[in-house]
Design an enzyme around this catalytic site. Structure first.
Site, PDB file in Angstrom:
ATOM      1  N   HIS A 169       0.828  -1.221   0.000  1.00 12.76           N
ATOM      2  CA  HIS A 169       0.000   0.000   0.000  1.00 12.76           C
ATOM      3  C   HIS A 169       0.859   1.266   0.000  1.00 12.76           C
ATOM      4  CE1 HIS A 169      -3.267  -2.781   1.135  1.00 12.76           C
ATOM      5  NE2 HIS A 169      -2.380  -3.281   1.962  1.00 12.76           N
TER       6      HIS A 169
ATOM      7  N   SER B  61      14.823  21.116 -16.982  1.00 12.20           N
ATOM      8  CA  SER B  61      13.621  21.875 -17.294  1.00 12.20           C
ATOM      9  C   SER B  61      14.047  23.152 -18.016  1.00 12.20           C
ATOM     10  CB  SER B  61      12.900  22.226 -15.991  1.00 12.20           C
ATOM     11  OG  SER B  61      12.083  23.358 -16.174  1.00 12.20           O
TER      12      SER B  61
ATOM     13  N   LYS C 267      16.117  21.537 -11.919  1.00 11.77           N
ATOM     14  CA  LYS C 267      15.451  20.242 -12.131  1.00 11.77           C
ATOM     15  C   LYS C 267      16.313  19.206 -12.842  1.00 11.77           C
ATOM     16  CE  LYS C 267      11.704  19.213 -11.368  1.00 11.77           C
ATOM     17  NZ  LYS C 267      10.430  19.594 -11.986  1.00 11.77           N
TER      18      LYS C 267
ATOM     19  N   GLU D  55       9.772   7.822 -17.244  1.00  5.98           N
ATOM     20  CA  GLU D  55       8.427   8.368 -17.477  1.00  5.98           C
ATOM     21  C   GLU D  55       7.933   7.997 -18.872  1.00  5.98           C
ATOM     22  OE1 GLU D  55       8.218  12.567 -16.551  1.00  5.98           O
ATOM     23  OE2 GLU D  55       9.240  12.244 -14.655  1.00  5.98           O
TER      24      GLU D  55
END
Ligand code: ARG
Length: 467
Positions: A164, A285, A291, A298
């Site tokens: 979980h 970024s 970043k 992804e």
């Protein structure tokens, strides 16, 4: 030699038609711009067919020699980028046949004896997919090898195992990685199995019912390395279940890689900080200079949607088709090609990415202190001293609540505090409350104890080498 009495048709079937198709319909029905990537398979299949025709006395040896010579030239032209792919000739099969006829005359026109594009295309796809599966299996093996190399460095590295997404029990990072090895191993089995069913010869089915010529299908199958012939002509030209199976197997590989990607993304988040990914798999970024984004995982997660979509596309393509061949089947190629391309590239990149993971063991261990990860060990310890498991569970639950209120781990409670939950507690309890004690205790096949993980890696290497 061409027969002068026969006008040269512009299309393979044009004698039957009184008006040409519009430009748009031509474009709509053509497949040459995507199926030409099967040109090698198409030539291979044609050469095997022609060899059989000559061997059976259906065409002459001179025809066969002409066909071989013409095909050699066509292959050279295509390789050199000098072949003139033509939309007017619809697909890879007609483009090559037309060029062959231009090069060698009548022998080129005889090649299609006892054959149809229906069994021809089914043969080409199967040859193509068989070769792709072999490349993909090799890449999958590279990925599995890279997983094992990383796991071998982390047989003792403790991290929280989650259920979980809550800290559950300590595991080793090596053990965690081996979970993905197992998924990949099942993926391998599925692909090997799919290859077996793909590797059957449709040629000889002709349009749908077989042919009146005395062909030798077994001979063609052997020449092309097929394990057997498709037993039923109607089935041979019409079903694409092997492609669907491949897409299903590919979807599962991607699903597994997507799950791992999700973990890499989470682990790389500064809030978790378990790993860092090599810069070559990340991008910055355009606006936020600080970043470093895990773009590759992804995209793997994203491309999984695309591959799953191809599976659904092929299932849907097939479901309404009556026997035998229908033009719908031309739509099988783009999803299939894209699935194979995406999977191959993803596996290649993923294997490399495994070597670019920098593990941060301190952060993993620190996270273990945030979730009472050894609570189950305490319960087990009480059970071994005679307390029924449900009672032990309850006693530990109360200990966890006290630790939570005090803002510490269960192992930080005093002996007297722990004793207040069960009279069975003594000073030996602290040994089982340690992370390393918890890991070492899970000492059986499939467990996370470091020595078990080491043994599992050895077995995994042997299994991989055996394939
Ligand atoms: N381009 C077609 C395909 O991909 C080849 C077979 C065409 N057969 C036919 N009867 N129109 O399926």
């Amino acid at each position: 030699m061409s027969h002068p009495s026969q006008p040269e048709p512009t299309k393979a079937w044009s004698g039957r038609f009184s008006e040409p198709v519009s430009e748009l319909v031509k474009r709509y029905t053509a497949s040459v711009f995507f199926d030409r990537r099967m040109w090698q398979q198409d030539i291979r299949g044609s050469l095997a067919h022609a060899t059989m025709l000559a061997r059976q006395g259906i065409i002459g040896d001179g025809d066969l020699a002409d066909i071989r010579r013409g095909m050699a030239q066509i292959a050279a032209e295509i390789e050199a980028g000098q072949f003139n792919w033509n939309l007017d000739d619809e697909d890879v099969h007609l483009n090559i046949e037309k060029r062959l006829t231009a090069l060698v005359g009548d022998a080129g026109k005889r090649l299609h004896t006892g054959r149809s594009r229906n069994d021809q295309v089914a043969t080409d796809i199967r040859l193509w997919l068989r070769d792709e599966i072999d490349v993909i299996l090799a890449r999958l093996g590279d990925f599995q090898g890279a997983l094992l190399d990383l796991a071998a460095q982390h047989t003792d590295t403790a991290m929280p195992g989650f259920t979980h997404l809550q800290v559950a029990q300590p595991v080793t990072f090596g053990h965690h990685l081996l979970a993905y090895f197992e998924m990949a191993q099942r993926d391998r089995e599925r692909l090997v199995d799919c290859r077996r069913r793909t590797n059957r010869l449709p040629l000889g089915a002709a349009a749908l019912a077989g042919t009146s010529f005395p062909i030798d299908r077994q001979f063609v199958a052997e020449q092309l390395g097929f394990e057997a012939v498709c037993e039923n002509s109607l089935d041979a030209v019409s079903d694409r279940d092997f492609a669907i199976e491949f897409c299903a197997a590919a979807s599962l590989v991607m699903t597994h890689l997507s799950r791992m990607s999700e973990e890499l993304i989470l682990w790389m988040s500064p809030r978790v900080g378990f790993i860092d990914l090599a810069d070559r798999f990340c991008t910055g970024s355009s606006i936020m200079p600080q970043k470093k984004n895990p773009d590759v995982p992804e995209l793997v997660r994203g491309k999984t949607g695309r591959v799953n979509g191809h599976l659904v596309a092929l299932l849907t393509l097939m479901k309404g088709q009556p026997l035998a061949y229908n033009k719908d089947n031309q739509e099988d190629k783009e999803p299939l090609f894209d699935t194979a391309d995406t999977l191959r590239d993803t596996l290649t990149i993923f294997a490399d990415m495994m070597t670019g993971i920098r593990v941060k063991p301190e952060a993993m261990r620190a996270a273990l202190r945030q979730g009472f990860a050894t609570a189950t060990d305490l319960a087990d310890w009480l059970v071994k001293r005679g307390l029924p498991f449900r009672d032990a569970h309850e006693a530990v639950a109360r200990a966890v609540r006290m630790a939570e209120q005090k803002g510490c781990d269960v192992s930080d409670l005093t002996l007297d505090e722990l004793k207040s939950f069960s009279a069975l507690v003594d000073e030996n309890v602290f040994a089982v409350l340690t992370v390393d004690g918890s890991l070492a205790a899970r000492d059986h096949i499939g467990g996370t104890a470091p020595q078990q993980v080491k043994a599992a890696i050895e077995r995994a290497r042997a299994r991989l080498a055996a394939d």
